[in-house]
Design an enzyme around this catalytic site. Sequence first.
Site, PDB file in Angstrom:
ATOM      1  N   HIS A 160      -4.386  -4.424  -0.099  1.00 42.98           N
ATOM      2  CA  HIS A 160      -4.163  -5.034   1.219  1.00 42.98           C
ATOM      3  C   HIS A 160      -4.629  -6.487   1.232  1.00 42.98           C
ATOM      4  CE1 HIS A 160      -2.792  -1.670   3.676  1.00 42.98           C
ATOM      5  NE2 HIS A 160      -3.649  -0.904   3.061  1.00 42.98           N
TER       6      HIS A 160
ATOM      7  N   GLU B 176      -3.307  -8.781   2.688  1.00 42.98           N
ATOM      8  CA  GLU B 176      -3.067  -9.340   4.026  1.00 42.98           C
ATOM      9  C   GLU B 176      -4.202  -9.063   5.000  1.00 42.98           C
ATOM     10  OE1 GLU B 176      -2.066  -5.091   4.695  1.00 42.98           O
ATOM     11  OE2 GLU B 176      -1.931  -6.506   3.023  1.00 42.98           O
TER      12      GLU B 176
ATOM     13  N   CYS C 216       0.826  -1.212   0.000  1.00 41.61           N
ATOM     14  CA  CYS C 216       0.000   0.000   0.000  1.00 41.61           C
ATOM     15  C   CYS C 216       0.864   1.267   0.000  1.00 41.61           C
ATOM     16  CB  CYS C 216      -0.998  -0.021   1.151  1.00 41.61           C
ATOM     17  SG  CYS C 216      -2.397   1.110   0.873  1.00 41.61           S
TER      18      CYS C 216
END
Length: 310
Positions: A235, A237, A142
């Site tokens: 994102h 994750e 990001c």
Amino acid sequence: MPIKVQNDLPAKEILENENIFVMDEARSTHQNIRPLQIGILNLMPVKQETELQLLRALSNTPLQVDVTFVNMKSHVSQNTAANHINKFYTTFDEIKNSKYDGFIITGAPVEQYAFEDVDYWQELTEIMEWTKVNVYSTFHICWGAQAGLYYHFGVDKILLDKKVSGVYSHRVLNRKIPLVRGFDDVFMAPHSRNTAVDEEKIRNCSELVDLAYSDEVGSLIVMSKDGSQIFVLGHLEYDRLTLDNEYKRDLNKGLNPDIPVNYYTDGNTEIRPYLTWRATSNCLYSNWLNYYVYQGTPYDLNDLERLRKR
């Protein structure tokens, strides 16, 4: 993980043409195994959440991973207890003479500032320069990806009229690149940001490869051609409820945020959202660790600087 076969097995050539990683006997015999050394520069304010997310993402592989958490010496975290940082984190000064197989630079909630106005920008540029010689492959997330693209390749960021928040559809642009091996042609990924990157500069940079793109929010995965620098602008994750927590936090602050796109069923913010990106996330991090770290990094990390200076 690779498939080990006899050197002259007829199926070996067919599998390789199908972009399946096959290791012959000679390479297997000479391959040494040790834990991978992975550094994580955690720039997020609530560090425990990001720790859990990244460790979960890195865990879906048979490879042994030894993680070192790093924080900024030039910035004092206001949202994580000092005793947690003192116990579990180290500074760049303490690791700068070390070598790492892989290194992760997370996002940070500073994207509306010019890069040079971020209080730890000078220290971050020192770290990014250091990774070019002392890390085999660096994975940026990001804002960390925006910062890396800006520092390494001069790709500017663009302030958006409103925040991008939600789970968006992306398509793979080059299936033969190992980083996206195993991805579906079209897949979902979360984004949460107020800025974007200059897509034209990415396309015009001969050193970069754009691997996954969304018609709604632009590039998701970009990498240098040699795989030493990887940039993920979303994102993957994130946990199931991360966007939910961010939305309700902004709502409580009176920021009047838009409901995250493609996240809540029928737009109902009281219904537990579906998790639609976990398999893609597992695939991405496993591919990075296997193809861009484990298969190429030297067994003796002291050889890394010589390898990078070739």
